[in-house]
Design an enzyme around this catalytic site. Structure first.
Site, short mmCIF file in Angstrom:
data_model
loop_
_atom_site.label_atom_id
_atom_site.label_comp_id
_atom_site.label_asym_id
_atom_site.label_seq_id
_atom_site.Cartn_x
_atom_site.Cartn_y
_atom_site.Cartn_z
N GLU A 105 -2.74 -9.19 3.21
CA GLU A 105 -2.93 -9.74 4.57
C GLU A 105 -4.65 -9.61 4.65
OE1 GLU A 105 -2.66 -5.41 5.10
OE2 GLU A 105 -1.56 -6.70 3.99
N HIS A 123 -3.89 -4.87 -0.05
CA HIS A 123 -3.45 -5.53 0.95
C HIS A 123 -3.57 -6.88 0.97
CE1 HIS A 123 -3.24 -1.74 3.53
NE2 HIS A 123 -4.25 -1.22 2.87
N CYS A 143 0.83 -1.31 0.01
CA CYS A 143 0.18 -0.13 -0.03
C CYS A 143 0.81 1.36 0.05
CB CYS A 143 -1.07 0.18 0.89
SG CYS A 143 -2.28 1.08 1.11
#
Length: 197
Positions: free
Chosen positions: A177, A175, A77
């Site tokens: 994750e 992202h 990001c």
């Protein structure tokens, strides 16, 4: 394998740590130059505003360390955006790793872009076992226009580079994750990268 997440006060760190733990590894948070240099893999996260994030990097000297790392490095990001030459956000000079400038989405689209979007034109081992047009999770108001370092693309008003690669450096605008099984696979691929390949 030693995994270090760069800790400079501008990271979505806990969710990344948990994602790595789900893959069977432990990650260490560190701003220590020696510890970062000794890592097998380095993750450079980022959440917030580019100008203040770069000030934090400069205050710790990490702005000099990161571009000289030799192991695989993944910017996430804002981390990816700070690895570029320049960002319109706060008129910020970046680390100059990726040959690209970061622009703000214009008013033709809702800003920030929040939610799931597709990645296409996938290149490099970072996307092994990831299908074209898979969905990933994004939250951002600034983007990298299509450029020479692009290894994945997303469309949101314009086509833009949603992942970048140069030498041992990788960056993703999304992202991983928070991107379900697709993001988990991308993180797994990063941890499995061998620079000799």
């Amino acid at each position: 394998m030693k995994i270090v997440i760069i800790d400079y006060g501008a990271g979505n760190i806990q969710s990344i740590k948990f994602a790595i733990k789900r893959l069977g590894y432990e990650a260490v948070l560190s701003s220590n130059e020696d510890e970062i240099r000794q890592a097998d893999k380095v993750i450079f996260p980022g959440v917030g505003e580019a100008g203040s994030a770069m000030r934090m990097l400069r205050s710790t000297g990490l702005d000099k360390v990161i571009p000289t790392l030799k192991q695989p490095v993944l910017g996430i990001c804002l981390g990816m955006q700070l690895m570029c030459d320049h960002s319109e956000e706060g008129d910020t000079q970046g680390l100059g790793i990726f040959k690209a400038d970061v622009k703000r989405f214009d008013n033709s689209v809702k800003v920030p872009q929040i939610g799931w979007n597709q990645i296409t034109n996938l290149e490099t081992h970072l996307f092994d076992n990831v299908q074209n047009e898979e969905y990933v999770y994004l939250v951002h108001s600034y983007y990298v226009p299509e450029c020479i370092d692009e290894i994945a693309r997303t469309e949101y008003g314009v086509n833009y580079s949603t992942a970048l690669h140069r030498d041992n450096f990788y960056g993703v605008q999304f992202h991983p994750e928070k991107s379900s099984k697709t993001g988990e696979q991308i993180l797994k691929n990063f941890l499995n990268l061998d620079l000799r390949n």
